[in-house]
Design an enzyme around this catalytic site. Structure first.
Site, short mmCIF file in Angstrom:
data_model
loop_
_atom_site.label_atom_id
_atom_site.label_comp_id
_atom_site.label_asym_id
_atom_site.label_seq_id
_atom_site.Cartn_x
_atom_site.Cartn_y
_atom_site.Cartn_z
N TYR A 140 47.30 36.67 46.94
CA TYR A 140 46.77 37.57 45.92
C TYR A 140 45.39 38.09 46.33
O TYR A 140 44.72 37.51 47.20
CB TYR A 140 46.64 36.85 44.58
N PHE A 199 45.23 42.29 39.52
CA PHE A 199 45.66 41.39 40.59
C PHE A 199 46.75 42.07 41.42
O PHE A 199 47.71 42.62 40.88
CB PHE A 199 46.24 40.09 40.01
N PHE A 230 37.09 41.15 44.88
CA PHE A 230 36.05 40.16 45.16
C PHE A 230 36.61 38.80 45.57
O PHE A 230 35.87 37.89 45.89
CB PHE A 230 35.12 39.98 43.94
N ASP A 231 37.95 38.65 45.56
CA ASP A 231 38.55 37.37 45.99
C ASP A 231 39.93 37.67 46.57
O ASP A 231 40.67 38.50 46.02
CB ASP A 231 38.66 36.41 44.80
N TYR A 241 40.23 35.60 31.07
CA TYR A 241 39.15 34.65 30.77
C TYR A 241 38.51 34.89 29.41
O TYR A 241 37.56 34.19 29.04
CB TYR A 241 38.10 34.70 31.88
N ILE A 244 45.44 31.34 34.65
CA ILE A 244 45.30 32.13 33.42
C ILE A 244 46.69 32.49 32.88
O ILE A 244 47.67 32.57 33.62
CB ILE A 244 44.46 33.41 33.68
#
Length: 510
Positions: free
Chosen positions: A45, A118, A55-56, A101, A75
């Site tokens: 992912y 995502f 960012f990830d 979140y 989540i």
């Protein structure tokens, strides 16, 4: 690329009901299956804010991310979205904050009330099943097995396993394989419970809570403390199906070559088989039939073939081959058998009235022959056989048959019940004999043979009052019947003996 779709979610928890979890498929999957809650999924992912840069990324880290679907390890938007994906599928999910979140966010990267995007690829998943339904034994399938069949609770299985405690210390292992009965189990309760859910060749990893841990006496000094959990790496290599089991005798069958279709031979079928009888070392001591000239016999007539082997044949499909072990207290017999073909009896619903009645007469005659030869159980099987009795019922209740046909069917039914009752008396099954005679009397209340045999059964069960009632009634119908008169004297004699056996109490003192 497919257009964006909305995935249903629980709107009641959403602060804004117009927000949805949205999915856009970039690459289609390669199968129709999707993971279900409890499965361990493996994904790649990358993630970004709705208005921002990624960012990830697991792709950048060089290793996929694993988690248990539906176990609140990620989540909520992931649990709901990834549960819709197929193997190899890649999709972009737009996840509103209430499924991500929420109001707290995930500082410093995810601000409060943030919508996340995502890009996810579902690489694979391992099914994980709660074997006992209470979390005590969880099974992760490492390699799928063959077919659909799983062992039954009485079967003997051949497994390979390594069992470790929580610290990774090996507490028991059988790398070369171990055979054990599921009736008695091995190592711990979890082993038998898990094996019964496995298919041939399946490999699994068991996570075992201490409540399903080792049996105290199973592996002696190797047993870890009872408060420890276990990890068992288990492979089901094969199993022998228990066809029949009673005290002192067990029939085991291992399929070596699968048969064709779904149909199986049954009692009354003409079976054509090739059979080898072997010693423990594999030496052939007897051969019946060959591929060119198979041995033929009628299923259910065990005088032509071993009773245990006959039971096995009636579980086999055309072309099936199997290894059979018949174990008793005295010895163990080994067979290799193939059912080349079989021919079933013509179904009764395809017969006309005369064919049905002729078939029932034939079965009755076969039973009579067996009875005369002292084979009472086989004879009883012929008389009790559901197939001819169903045919007779069909004659009775079908209006297309003549009154004479129905009278003959009733007469045959009564005769089969009476003959079966005679067999049950010989076998010591007195209650069954009494019930069969009652069925005859429902058809013919003045049937002397039925009254006589029910009286015999009642004498054997020491119900002398009922025995007297039946024999008196038979005597009133046929007062000159010698057998009935002799049975009347026997009942009276036993009643006198019973009176003499009653305890005598001392006379009162006053």
């Amino acid at each position: 690329m497919e257009k964006e779709t909305s995935i249903s979610c629980h709107k009641s928890i959403a602060p804004q009901t117009n927000l949805h979890l949205c999915k856009q498929i970039i690459q289609k999957g390669i199968s129709w299956q999707t993971p279900i809650p409890g499965d361990e999924v493996q994904v790649h992912y990358k993630v970004r804010l709705q208005e921002g840069d990624y960012f990830d990324s697991s792709w950048e880290r060089g290793r996929p991310f694993k988690f248990r679907l539906g176990h609140c390890e990620v989540i909520k938007g992931w649990d709901e979205g990834i549960g819709t994906m197929r193997k190899g599928e890649r999709a972009v999910f737009t996840i509103p904050s209430f499924l991500a979140y929420g109001e707290s966010g995930s500082p410093p990267l995810v601000p409060p009330n943030s919508t996340l995007v995502f890009d996810v690829e579902l690489i694979s998943w391992c099914p994980i099943r709660d074997v006992c339904g209470d979390g005590g034994v969880e099974k992760k399938i490492v390699r799928e097995g063959e077919g659909w069949a799983t062992p039954n609770e009485k079967d003997e299985v051949f497994v390979k396993y390594v069992a470790k405690d929580e610290n990774g210390v090996v507490v028991s292992k059988y790398d070369e394989g171990l055979e054990f009965s599921l009736t008695y189990g091995h190592l711990c309760p979890a082993m038998s419970k898990a094996v019964r859910t496995m298919r041939k060749g399946e490999k699994a990893e068991l996570s075992v809570k201490f409540s399903y841990g080792l049996i105290q006496s199973s592996i002696n000094d190797e047993m870890p403390p009872s408060h420890q959990n276990l990890i068992i790496h288990l492979e089901l290599v094969s199993w022998n199906a228990v066809i029949y089991a009673k005290e002192g005798s067990t029939i085991l069958k291992k399929i070596t070559e699968k048969g064709e279709g779904f149909d199986r031979a049954k009692e009354g079928s003409l079976a054509r088989v090739v059979c080898l009888k072997k010693l423990e070392d594999g030496t052939v001591v007897e051969r019946r039939g060959s591929e060119d000239e198979p041995f033929e016999y009628v299923c259910g007539e065990e005088e032509e073939i071993d009773e245990g082997l006959d039971r096995v044949v009636m579980t086999m499909k055309k072309g099936e081959e199997a290894e059979v072990k018949i174990k008793s207290a005295e010895n163990s017999l080994h067979y290799q058998i193939k059912i080349v073909d079989f021919i079933k009896e013509k179904p009764f619903w395809k017969m006309d009235a005369h064919e049905r009645i002729a078939m029932c007469k034939s079965k009755k005659q076969e039973g009579n022959t067996l009875f005369k030869n002292g084979k009472f159980q086989l004879a009883s099987n012929k008389y009790d056989k559901e197939f001819p009795l169903q045919a007779l019922n069909y004659v009775e209740y079908n209006h297309s048959f003549s009154h004479q046909d129905k009278l003959e069917a009733n007469s045959l039914r009564a005769s089969c019940y009476l003959n079966s009752a005679a067999c049950k008396l010989k076998l010591g099954e007195y209650k069954c004999a009494s019930k069969l005679c009652t069925k005859v009397l429902e058809l013919d209340s003045c049937n002397v043979k039925a009254l006589f045999r029910r009286s015999q059964a009642n004498i054997r069960t020491c119900d002398l009052d009922k025995a007297e009632e039946d024999i008196n009634r038979a005597l009133s119908i046929d007062p000159h019947n010698r057998d009935v008169r002799m049975k009347y004297k026997e009942v009276k004699e036993k009643q006198r003996n019973m009176l003499n056996m009653k305890p005598r109490f001392p006379a009162p003192l006053f």
